[in-house]
Design a protein around this motif. Structure first.
Motif, PDB file in Angstrom:
ATOM      1  N   LEU A 201       1.046  24.310  18.719  1.00  0.00           N
ATOM      2  CA  LEU A 201       1.331  24.953  20.004  1.00  0.00           C
ATOM      3  C   LEU A 201       2.735  24.620  20.487  1.00  0.00           C
ATOM      4  CD1 LEU A 201       0.411  26.560  22.509  1.00  0.00           C
ATOM      5  CD2 LEU A 201      -0.514  24.426  23.428  1.00  0.00           C
ATOM      6  N   GLU A 202       3.137  23.366  20.344  1.00  0.00           N
ATOM      7  CA  GLU A 202       4.478  22.967  20.772  1.00  0.00           C
ATOM      8  C   GLU A 202       5.561  23.617  19.908  1.00  0.00           C
ATOM      9  OE1 GLU A 202       5.880  20.797  23.368  1.00  0.00           O
ATOM     10  OE2 GLU A 202       4.054  21.781  24.018  1.00  0.00           O
ATOM     11  N   SER A 203       5.268  23.833  18.640  1.00  0.00           N
ATOM     12  CA  SER A 203       6.222  24.545  17.783  1.00  0.00           C
ATOM     13  C   SER A 203       6.408  25.976  18.282  1.00  0.00           C
ATOM     14  CB  SER A 203       5.731  24.555  16.333  1.00  0.00           C
ATOM     15  OG  SER A 203       5.569  23.237  15.845  1.00  0.00           O
ATOM     16  N   ALA A 204       5.303  26.612  18.696  1.00  0.00           N
ATOM     17  CA  ALA A 204       5.400  27.967  19.252  1.00  0.00           C
ATOM     18  C   ALA A 204       6.160  27.959  20.574  1.00  0.00           C
ATOM     19  CB  ALA A 204       4.005  28.550  19.443  1.00  0.00           C
ATOM     20  N   VAL A 205       5.914  26.940  21.407  1.00  0.00           N
ATOM     21  CA  VAL A 205       6.614  26.836  22.686  1.00  0.00           C
ATOM     22  C   VAL A 205       8.114  26.645  22.472  1.00  0.00           C
ATOM     23  CG1 VAL A 205       6.907  25.355  24.729  1.00  0.00           C
ATOM     24  CG2 VAL A 205       4.623  26.007  23.977  1.00  0.00           C
ATOM     25  N   ALA A 206       8.486  25.872  21.449  1.00  0.00           N
ATOM     26  CA  ALA A 206       9.906  25.648  21.152  1.00  0.00           C
ATOM     27  C   ALA A 206      10.614  26.961  20.839  1.00  0.00           C
ATOM     28  CB  ALA A 206      10.041  24.679  19.976  1.00  0.00           C
ATOM     29  N   VAL A 207       9.941  27.834  20.088  1.00  0.00           N
ATOM     30  CA  VAL A 207      10.535  29.134  19.752  1.00  0.00           C
ATOM     31  C   VAL A 207      10.541  30.049  20.973  1.00  0.00           C
ATOM     32  CG1 VAL A 207      10.358  31.149  18.254  1.00  0.00           C
ATOM     33  CG2 VAL A 207       9.769  28.892  17.369  1.00  0.00           C
ATOM     34  N   ILE A 208       9.407  30.099  21.678  1.00  0.00           N
ATOM     35  CA  ILE A 208       9.277  31.022  22.810  1.00  0.00           C
ATOM     36  C   ILE A 208      10.260  30.685  23.923  1.00  0.00           C
ATOM     37  CG2 ILE A 208       7.714  31.747  24.664  1.00  0.00           C
ATOM     38  CD1 ILE A 208       5.419  31.446  22.621  1.00  0.00           C
ATOM     39  N   GLN A 209      10.421  29.408  24.229  1.00  0.00           N
ATOM     40  CA  GLN A 209      11.327  29.019  25.313  1.00  0.00           C
ATOM     41  C   GLN A 209      12.777  29.335  24.986  1.00  0.00           C
ATOM     42  OE1 GLN A 209      10.629  28.107  28.451  1.00  0.00           O
ATOM     43  NE2 GLN A 209       8.557  28.601  27.812  1.00  0.00           N
ATOM     44  N   SER A 210      13.181  29.115  23.746  1.00  0.00           N
ATOM     45  CA  SER A 210      14.556  29.467  23.366  1.00  0.00           C
ATOM     46  C   SER A 210      14.751  30.972  23.434  1.00  0.00           C
ATOM     47  CB  SER A 210      14.858  28.945  21.961  1.00  0.00           C
ATOM     48  OG  SER A 210      13.907  29.407  21.023  1.00  0.00           O
ATOM     49  N   TYR A 211      13.730  31.737  23.061  1.00  0.00           N
ATOM     50  CA  TYR A 211      13.805  33.209  23.138  1.00  0.00           C
ATOM     51  C   TYR A 211      13.857  33.678  24.580  1.00  0.00           C
ATOM     52  CZ  TYR A 211      12.341  38.076  22.623  1.00  0.00           C
ATOM     53  OH  TYR A 211      12.258  39.443  22.697  1.00  0.00           O
ATOM     54  N   VAL A 212      13.048  33.070  25.443  1.00  0.00           N
ATOM     55  CA  VAL A 212      13.005  33.464  26.859  1.00  0.00           C
ATOM     56  C   VAL A 212      14.352  33.190  27.534  1.00  0.00           C
ATOM     57  CG1 VAL A 212      12.002  32.861  29.099  1.00  0.00           C
ATOM     58  CG2 VAL A 212      10.519  33.280  27.144  1.00  0.00           C
ATOM     59  N   ILE A 213      14.934  32.012  27.274  1.00  0.00           N
ATOM     60  CA  ILE A 213      16.228  31.676  27.878  1.00  0.00           C
ATOM     61  C   ILE A 213      17.301  32.671  27.440  1.00  0.00           C
ATOM     62  CG2 ILE A 213      18.064  29.956  27.955  1.00  0.00           C
ATOM     63  CD1 ILE A 213      15.696  29.124  29.589  1.00  0.00           C
ATOM     64  N   ALA A 214      17.310  33.015  26.153  1.00  0.00           N
ATOM     65  CA  ALA A 214      18.314  33.953  25.647  1.00  0.00           C
ATOM     66  C   ALA A 214      18.110  35.356  26.223  1.00  0.00           C
ATOM     67  CB  ALA A 214      18.256  33.990  24.120  1.00  0.00           C
ATOM     68  N   ILE A 215      16.863  35.812  26.320  1.00  0.00           N
ATOM     69  CA  ILE A 215      16.577  37.142  26.861  1.00  0.00           C
ATOM     70  C   ILE A 215      16.944  37.227  28.332  1.00  0.00           C
ATOM     71  CG2 ILE A 215      14.694  38.683  27.524  1.00  0.00           C
ATOM     72  CD1 ILE A 215      15.447  39.098  24.700  1.00  0.00           C
ATOM     73  N   LEU A 216      16.563  36.218  29.120  1.00  0.00           N
ATOM     74  CA  LEU A 216      16.880  36.240  30.547  1.00  0.00           C
ATOM     75  C   LEU A 216      18.389  36.183  30.777  1.00  0.00           C
ATOM     76  CD1 LEU A 216      14.096  33.948  32.056  1.00  0.00           C
ATOM     77  CD2 LEU A 216      14.288  36.418  32.206  1.00  0.00           C
ATOM     78  N   SER A 217      19.091  35.385  29.994  1.00  0.00           N
ATOM     79  CA  SER A 217      20.552  35.332  30.118  1.00  0.00           C
ATOM     80  C   SER A 217      21.176  36.689  29.803  1.00  0.00           C
ATOM     81  CB  SER A 217      21.119  34.268  29.177  1.00  0.00           C
ATOM     82  OG  SER A 217      20.600  32.991  29.478  1.00  0.00           O
ATOM     83  N   THR A 218      20.625  37.383  28.808  1.00  0.00           N
ATOM     84  CA  THR A 218      21.122  38.718  28.471  1.00  0.00           C
ATOM     85  C   THR A 218      20.867  39.693  29.605  1.00  0.00           C
ATOM     86  OG1 THR A 218      20.570  38.238  26.158  1.00  0.00           O
ATOM     87  CG2 THR A 218      21.078  40.510  26.714  1.00  0.00           C
ATOM     88  N   LEU A 219      19.670  39.626  30.206  1.00  0.00           N
ATOM     89  CA  LEU A 219      19.348  40.518  31.326  1.00  0.00           C
ATOM     90  C   LEU A 219      20.247  40.241  32.526  1.00  0.00           C
ATOM     91  CD1 LEU A 219      15.446  40.515  31.146  1.00  0.00           C
ATOM     92  CD2 LEU A 219      16.978  42.406  30.567  1.00  0.00           C
ATOM     93  N   TYR A 220      20.526  38.966  32.809  1.00  0.00           N
ATOM     94  CA  TYR A 220      21.411  38.631  33.939  1.00  0.00           C
ATOM     95  C   TYR A 220      22.823  39.170  33.702  1.00  0.00           C
ATOM     96  CZ  TYR A 220      17.689  35.420  35.351  1.00  0.00           C
ATOM     97  OH  TYR A 220      16.481  34.872  35.733  1.00  0.00           O
ATOM     98  N   SER A 221      23.283  39.086  32.460  1.00  0.00           N
ATOM     99  CA  SER A 221      24.631  39.581  32.171  1.00  0.00           C
ATOM    100  C   SER A 221      24.703  41.099  32.245  1.00  0.00           C
ATOM    101  CB  SER A 221      25.085  39.102  30.792  1.00  0.00           C
ATOM    102  OG  SER A 221      24.323  39.730  29.768  1.00  0.00           O
ATOM    103  N   SER A 222      23.584  41.780  31.939  1.00  0.00           N
ATOM    104  CA  SER A 222      23.598  43.243  31.984  1.00  0.00           C
ATOM    105  C   SER A 222      23.613  43.783  33.402  1.00  0.00           C
ATOM    106  CB  SER A 222      22.366  43.793  31.241  1.00  0.00           C
ATOM    107  OG  SER A 222      21.170  43.440  31.912  1.00  0.00           O
ATOM    108  N   GLU A 223      23.338  42.924  34.404  1.00  0.00           N
ATOM    109  CA  GLU A 223      23.302  43.379  35.787  1.00  0.00           C
ATOM    110  C   GLU A 223      24.663  43.314  36.484  1.00  0.00           C
ATOM    111  OE1 GLU A 223      20.437  41.010  37.766  1.00  0.00           O
ATOM    112  OE2 GLU A 223      18.722  41.786  36.641  1.00  0.00           O
ATOM    113  N   VAL A 224      25.634  42.674  35.866  1.00  0.00           N
ATOM    114  CA  VAL A 224      26.904  42.458  36.577  1.00  0.00           C
ATOM    115  C   VAL A 224      27.869  43.618  36.412  1.00  0.00           C
ATOM    116  CG1 VAL A 224      26.690  39.975  36.321  1.00  0.00           C
ATOM    117  CG2 VAL A 224      28.003  41.265  34.632  1.00  0.00           C
ATOM    118  N   ASN A 225      27.502  44.627  35.618  1.00  0.00           N
ATOM    119  CA  ASN A 225      28.416  45.749  35.419  1.00  0.00           C
ATOM    120  C   ASN A 225      27.622  47.034  35.311  1.00  0.00           C
ATOM    121  OD1 ASN A 225      30.604  47.327  34.934  1.00  0.00           O
ATOM    122  ND2 ASN A 225      31.123  46.417  32.947  1.00  0.00           N
TER     123      ASN A 225
END
Length: 225
Positions: A201-225
């Motif tokens: 479960l923790e191995s899955a969380v390690a992947v999911i959390q890194s994916y979530v951080i990257a996706i949210l950062s991408t969404l935040y950057s897409s809102e500035v322009n």
């Protein structure tokens, strides 16, 4: 048994008065350049396939903001957090992503650069984004306040989400492992099986959390322009 349950997250362990725990943050870099020195193997092709899929997804999320090479920062962010989360599951390796000092150091400059770029280059769009379309005039001041607060707390939510998820799983595994000395022998196998499930479960969380951080950062950057 440990005198303090949170001692597994203590970064102050030192050798010759040098705090070496944070060096674990750079262990993930040892996995990156092997493709330049060895003949490409199955692991290389799997990692390349993952990065290619991430590139296409980030490119779709960025929409009009995409230009050549703009997805590299988010792919690098995913790789960095993924390696640190995954290596933290090994014994005696310090999990640096379980500390706000590291997660905030990642999310705050990233969010601040997006905000500065948006407000300096396209302030009209940033103002428009604060008021959803169709909002009644009487509610506009409240919507601006709510949107401003939600925008300000974004780096904090990114950092706390990563830190809390990494701490929770590690603490649960530590609590269960400390019970091994007081459990009868016929329950030890059940405890080991539970620990294996938690490790998966923790191995899955390690992947999911890194994916979530990257996706949210991408969404935040897409809102500035």
């Amino acid at each position: 048994m440990m005198s303090n349950l949170f001692s597994i997250f203590d970064p102050s362990t030192n050798i010759l008065n040098l705090s070496l725990n944070w060096l674990s943050t750079f262990l993930g870099l040892l996995f990156l350049p092997y493709s330049f020195w060895f003949i490409p193997n199955r692991h290389f092709f799997v990692w390349k396939f993952i990065l290619f899929k991430l590139h296409n997804e980030f490119k779709t999320l960025l929409k009009n903001n995409y230009f050549q090479g703009s997805t590299f920062i988010f792919i690098s962010l995913f790789s960095f957090i993924f390696f640190n989360n995954f290596l933290g599951l090994f014994p005696y390796i310090f999990t640096s992503t379980s500390h706000l000092s590291l997660s905030l150091s990642i999310s705050l400059p990233l969010w601040l650069s997006f905000m500065l770029y948006g407000w300096i280059n396209n302030y009209q769009h940033m103002f428009i984004h604060m008021i959803p379309q169709g909002t009644p005039s009487i509610l506009m001041p409240f919507m601006v306040l709510i949107e401003t607060i939600s925008n300000i707390i974004r780096p904090g939510t990114l950092a706390v989400r990563l830190t809390a998820n990494m701490i929770a799983g590690h603490l649960l595994m530590t609590l269960l492992s400390n019970m091994g000395s007081i459990l009868p022998s016929y329950l030890i196998m059940f405890l080991i099986f539970t620990q294996i499930l938690l490790l998966i479960l923790e191995s899955a969380v390690a992947v999911i959390q890194s994916y979530v951080i990257a996706i949210l950062s991408t969404l935040y950057s897409s809102e500035v322009n």
